[in-house]
Motif scaffolding. Structure first.
Motif, PDB file in Angstrom:
ATOM      1  N   ALA A  12      56.556 -30.829 -12.079  1.00 18.06           N
ATOM      2  CA  ALA A  12      55.275 -30.667 -11.110  1.00 18.06           C
ATOM      3  C   ALA A  12      54.151 -32.243 -11.349  1.00 18.06           C
ATOM      4  N   ILE A  23      50.755 -30.469 -11.241  1.00 19.09           N
ATOM      5  CA  ILE A  23      50.571 -29.976  -9.849  1.00 19.09           C
ATOM      6  C   ILE A  23      50.056 -28.223 -10.117  1.00 19.09           C
ATOM      7  N   GLY A  24      50.348 -27.308 -11.095  1.00 18.13           N
ATOM      8  CA  GLY A  24      50.560 -26.248 -11.383  1.00 18.13           C
ATOM      9  C   GLY A  24      50.121 -25.056  -9.895  1.00 18.13           C
ATOM     10  N   MET A  25      49.981 -23.932  -9.601  1.00 13.25           N
ATOM     11  CA  MET A  25      50.086 -22.997  -8.238  1.00 13.25           C
ATOM     12  C   MET A  25      49.228 -22.004  -8.568  1.00 13.25           C
ATOM     13  N   LYS A  34      65.694 -20.416  -1.720  1.00 14.31           N
ATOM     14  CA  LYS A  34      67.594 -21.230  -0.985  1.00 14.31           C
ATOM     15  C   LYS A  34      67.420 -20.129   0.165  1.00 14.31           C
ATOM     16  N   GLY A  70      67.335 -22.369 -13.242  1.00 14.26           N
ATOM     17  CA  GLY A  70      65.327 -22.723 -12.951  1.00 14.26           C
ATOM     18  C   GLY A  70      65.010 -22.158 -13.829  1.00 14.26           C
ATOM     19  N   PHE A  71      63.433 -21.433 -13.420  1.00  8.57           N
ATOM     20  CA  PHE A  71      62.747 -20.676 -14.303  1.00  8.57           C
ATOM     21  C   PHE A  71      63.611 -20.375 -14.913  1.00  8.57           C
ATOM     22  N   TYR A  72      63.813 -18.862 -13.945  1.00  6.01           N
ATOM     23  CA  TYR A  72      64.591 -17.072 -14.343  1.00  6.01           C
ATOM     24  C   TYR A  72      65.216 -17.224 -15.795  1.00  6.01           C
ATOM     25  N   LYS A  85      54.582 -33.719  -8.674  1.00  4.95           N
ATOM     26  CA  LYS A  85      53.968 -33.759  -7.730  1.00  4.95           C
ATOM     27  C   LYS A  85      52.603 -34.304  -7.426  1.00  4.95           C
ATOM     28  N   THR A 100      49.678 -25.497 -15.555  1.00 13.61           N
ATOM     29  CA  THR A 100      50.987 -24.561 -15.869  1.00 13.61           C
ATOM     30  C   THR A 100      51.126 -24.861 -17.575  1.00 13.61           C
ATOM     31  N   HIS A 149      69.041 -30.577 -10.615  1.00 13.08           N
ATOM     32  CA  HIS A 149      68.696 -28.652 -10.670  1.00 13.08           C
ATOM     33  C   HIS A 149      70.648 -27.873 -11.035  1.00 13.08           C
ATOM     34  N   HIS A 192      57.378 -18.489  -5.783  1.00  7.39           N
ATOM     35  CA  HIS A 192      58.156 -19.309  -6.458  1.00  7.39           C
ATOM     36  C   HIS A 192      58.378 -18.290  -7.238  1.00  7.39           C
TER      37      HIS A 192
HETATM   38  P1  ADP Z   1      63.950 -25.563  -8.787  1.00  5.81           P
HETATM   39  O1  ADP Z   1      62.894 -25.696  -9.778  1.00  5.81           O
HETATM   40  O2  ADP Z   1      65.028 -25.274  -8.672  1.00  5.81           O
HETATM   41  O3  ADP Z   1      62.914 -25.338  -7.416  1.00  5.81           O
HETATM   42  P2  ADP Z   1      63.094 -22.756 -10.316  1.00  5.81           P
HETATM   43  O4  ADP Z   1      62.988 -20.488 -10.460  1.00  5.81           O
HETATM   44  O5  ADP Z   1      62.889 -23.188 -12.009  1.00  5.81           O
HETATM   45  O6  ADP Z   1      63.150 -23.422  -9.111  1.00  5.81           O
HETATM   46  O7  ADP Z   1      61.232 -22.409  -9.660  1.00  5.81           O
HETATM   47  C1  ADP Z   1      60.827 -22.366  -8.687  1.00  5.81           C
HETATM   48  C2  ADP Z   1      59.449 -22.680  -8.397  1.00  5.81           C
HETATM   49  O8  ADP Z   1      58.577 -22.814  -8.995  1.00  5.81           O
HETATM   50  C3  ADP Z   1      59.359 -24.465  -8.304  1.00  5.81           C
HETATM   51  O9  ADP Z   1      60.093 -24.923  -6.931  1.00  5.81           O
HETATM   52  C4  ADP Z   1      57.859 -24.869  -8.491  1.00  5.81           C
HETATM   53  O10 ADP Z   1      57.841 -25.242  -7.055  1.00  5.81           O
HETATM   54  C5  ADP Z   1      57.705 -23.349  -8.714  1.00  5.81           C
HETATM   55  N1  ADP Z   1      57.183 -24.553 -11.088  1.00  5.81           N
HETATM   56  C6  ADP Z   1      58.027 -23.577 -11.512  1.00  5.81           C
HETATM   57  N2  ADP Z   1      57.255 -24.017 -12.690  1.00  5.81           N
HETATM   58  C7  ADP Z   1      56.568 -24.540 -12.566  1.00  5.81           C
HETATM   59  C8  ADP Z   1      55.578 -26.037 -13.124  1.00  5.81           C
HETATM   60  N3  ADP Z   1      55.539 -25.432 -14.329  1.00  5.81           N
HETATM   61  N4  ADP Z   1      54.497 -25.820 -12.649  1.00  5.81           N
HETATM   62  C9  ADP Z   1      54.281 -25.981 -10.712  1.00  5.81           C
HETATM   63  N5  ADP Z   1      54.920 -25.000 -10.330  1.00  5.81           N
HETATM   64  C10 ADP Z   1      56.251 -24.457 -11.438  1.00  5.81           C
END
Ligand code: ADP
Length: 632
Positions: free
Chosen positions: A45, A86-88, A102, A129-131, A48, A177, A259, A96
């Motif tokens: 982030a 960058i945030g969302m 994918k 990833g995030f999950y 980006k 974030t 990843h 996301h």
């Molecule tokens: P991956 O990183 O493999 O794409 P993730 O499940 O980890 O999959 O994250 C999904 C998406 O969420 C990321 O691609 C990104 O766009 C967004 N994201 C996750 N964490 C952040 C963060 N800290 N800041 C901004 N965007 C984030």
């Protein structure tokens, strides 16, 4: 926290639910990796944001010092990660953190077995990833605001990881974030400065973004304001000298860029100076990603220009047949506002691409030489992709050829383990060709009648049974000065491997059997292109050879499957004059019986070649008639 607006509850995409379930149940043995994954996202982030700020510097308003802060609250049992990247915005959060974009994910999920050990390997191919936050947390709150939007446009996402998530608008003073993990009971150990520090040092030291933890208070006195302390090295790994980087650091960096959940098989780190200046760090993964054969699957390197992240999946730097390579390339020659269009070609890109391609091939060659066992694993995962190489990359054909591995008559295991260099080291005196046979499966080619003469003479034949092998071989004409010869094709000439006496004897036999050849031609008629005496059979009565210019079975099947018209071609019928059945045939005075028997032999030869019969019922009828006569 201010009032929340526009509240709604949404369901996770099915694949997310499955992934969450799996994550929680399969990855319990290595829980701490959640931190690596979240930090990795925060680092992306920040990358980006830096990139977008090249064109819009105002995005950095409120602070250009990008960092991630990790804090904890022992009493509340929370761990918080806070980045100013960058945030969302709301749509991005929903997309996301609610779906997996994918392609092929649904198919991938279908492959999960429920066997946790196996599935945790599969999930490694997928990336967590995030999950992964839900490995240790039973509730996760995400507060995010996209750079460049107003404080009122913050978003609050909250979920217990059980099928749905809440989303609401919220005031957020700073861009970026913040993720709050409410630790599950039993996972409180992560709400601890010492523990967090260790995990971060272990997995995230290579992250170029500073990772900060609150400075632990010395003695009784608590400072009024939190003081932050950077605990990672915070410099881009690829900019450091090779000698100073530990294997573990390379491995962790790989997981970040790729990843991937597992360690890579091998890597190559280089700095190029001179006409062009760039660094590259290229990795060979240990395992094929689930979407290796999907056309639109992401591939390519992470591109940096003068340390600034430019884009993921820059696929211009390596050919398609090396699409499994992961890593970064950092150029000093490209401009910071380089675009995908500009990257399409040009002298800088072309020369980097050819140098990086060579690096990868060298790395693979080294792996094959020094770690043959590891190379076997590599070949299993990526061999089929590498086989696309000779067609795509003419200049490196020879180099790629040295990396190919085949099954062979010299290895009963049937594994693809023989390299062309191994083959050449074993050639017979006077052998100036590399012999191969293509077919549908190892079981089918292993006992092919085409191999009889080779077995007799002790000559090795490579056995090629991957779908694309015949196509591959059409691009390989020779290796190390020795031509490739398809043993099922044309008029097999063994060259010096046949002695003068052999050749003379063959000519004599051919002459003596001219009459039989003519009779067979008359009997088989349109079915064959030619009939001739075979010198390659010892045990079988007859065989079908493919014409020198004709398509083989594999290519025909590929064309048919893709709905293309297959040019008609007829086989060459070769018979073994010494075989008792042929002798009997030769002595058969009744032309009708001669015809029946010839067709049986023809059909049998087609079956042995793995082909299907044009008229199977006729074959069965003829054979049964013969059996009845025999038993009468
Ligand atoms: P991956 O990183 O493999 O794409 P993730 O499940 O980890 O999959 O994250 C999904 C998406 O969420 C990321 O691609 C990104 O766009 C967004 N994201 C996750 N964490 C952040 C963060 N800290 N800041 C901004 N965007 C984030």
């Amino acid at each position: 926290m201010s009032v929340e607006t526009q509240k709604e509850t949404l369901g996770f995409q099915t694949e997310v639910k499955q992934l969450l379930h799996l994550m929680i149940h399969s990855l319990y043995s290595n829980k701490e990796i959640f931190l690596r994954e979240l930090i990795s996202n925060a680092s992306d982030a920040a990358d980006k944001l830096r990139f977008e700020a090249l064109a819009k510097p105002e995005l950095l308003e409120g602070g250009a010092d990008l960092r991630i802060r990790v804090s904890f609250d022992k009493d509340a049992k929370t761990v918080t990660l806070d980045d100013n990247g960058i945030g969302m915005n709301r749509e991005e959060v929903i997309a996301h953190l609610g779906t997996i974009a994918k392609s092929g994910t649904a198919d991938f999920m279908k492959n999960l077995t429920g066997d946790q050990k196996k599935d945790s390997h599969l999930i490694g191919q997928f990336g967590v990833g995030f999950y992964s936050a839900f490995i240790v947390a039973d509730k996760v709150d995400v507060y995010s605001r996209r750079a460049g939007t107003a404080a009122s446009e913050g978003v609050h996402w909250s979920s217990k990881g059980e099928g749905e998530f809440d989303i609401a608008g919220v005031e957020k003073a700073e861009r970026g974030t913040r993720i709050v993990l409410h630790l599950k009971s039993g996972e409180e150990e992560f709400a601890d400065g010492w523990r967090l520090r260790n995990v971060i040092k272990k997995y995230s030291d290579h992250i170029a973004l500073p990772i900060e933890l609150p400075k632990e208070a010395q003695g009784e006195e608590q400072p009024a304001e939190v003081e932050w302390e950077t605990i990672n090295r915070a410099s881009a790994l690829w900019t450091r000298p090779r000698t100073e980087i530990k294997d573990e650091e390379y491995q962790e960096f790989y997981k970040h860029v790729a990843h991937d959940y597992e360690n890579p098989l091998s890597w190559s780190h280089n700095k190029v100076e001179g006409k062009l200046e760039y660094s590259s760090l290229l990795y060979v993964p240990a395992r094929a990603p689930f979407d290796l054969y999907q056309r639109e699957a992401p591939r390519g390197l992470k591109l940096y220009v003068q340390r600034v992240f430019i884009m993921d999946q820059a696929d211009q730097f390596l050919p398609l047949y090396l699409r499994f390579i992961k890593g970064v390339v950092d150029s000093n020659d490209l401009s910071l506002n380089v675009s995908r269009e500009i990257l399409q070609s040009g002298p800088v890109i072309d020369s980097m691409k050819s140098a990086l391609t060579k690096r990868v091939l060298d790395m693979l060659e080294k792996l094959a030489k020094n770690e043959p066992e590891q190379y076997k694993g590599f070949w299993k995962n990526f061999g089929q992709v590498l086989k696309e190489g000779p067609a795509e990359d003419f200049a490196n054909k020879e180099k790629i050829a040295t990396l190919l591995r085949f099954a062979s008559t010299s290895d009963e295991s049937g594994e693809q383990s023989v390299g062309l260099a191994d083959y050449l080291a074993r050639v017979k005196e006077g052998q100036d060709k590399i012999y191969f046979l293509t077919g549908e499966s190892y079981a089918q080619v292993r006992n092919s009648p085409h191999l009889e003469v080779f077995r007799k003479k002790g000559i090795e034949v490579l056995l090629l049974t991957d779908r694309i092998d015949e196509w591959l071989m059409s691009y390989l004409s020779d290796f190390d000065g020795k031509g490739f010869v398809d043993v099922a094709r044309g008029d097999l000439d063994l060259g010096k491997l046949d002695s003068e006496e052999d050749k003379k004897a063959q000519e004599e036999v051919s002459k003596a059997k001219e009459g039989l050849v003519e009779r067979l031609k008359a009997a088989l008629g349109d079915e064959v292109a030619e009939v001739r005496v075979s010198h390659r059979l010892t045990d079988s009565p007859a065989i079908l050879a493919i014409g020198e210019q004709d398509l083989g079975l594999q290519m025909r099947q590929i064309l048919e499957a893709s709905g293309q018209k297959v040019p008609e071609s007829k086989p060459i019928f070769e018979f073994n004059p010494a075989h008792p059945l042929i002798e009997k045939l030769d002595g058969e005075p009744d032309e009708e019986r001669f015809g029946e028997l010839s067709h049986i032999l023809f059909d049998q030869a087609a079956l042995a070649a793995g082909d299907s019969l044009k008229d199977p019922a006729a074959y069965v009828r003829r054979l049964n008639k013969l059996l009845v006569e025999l038993s009468a």
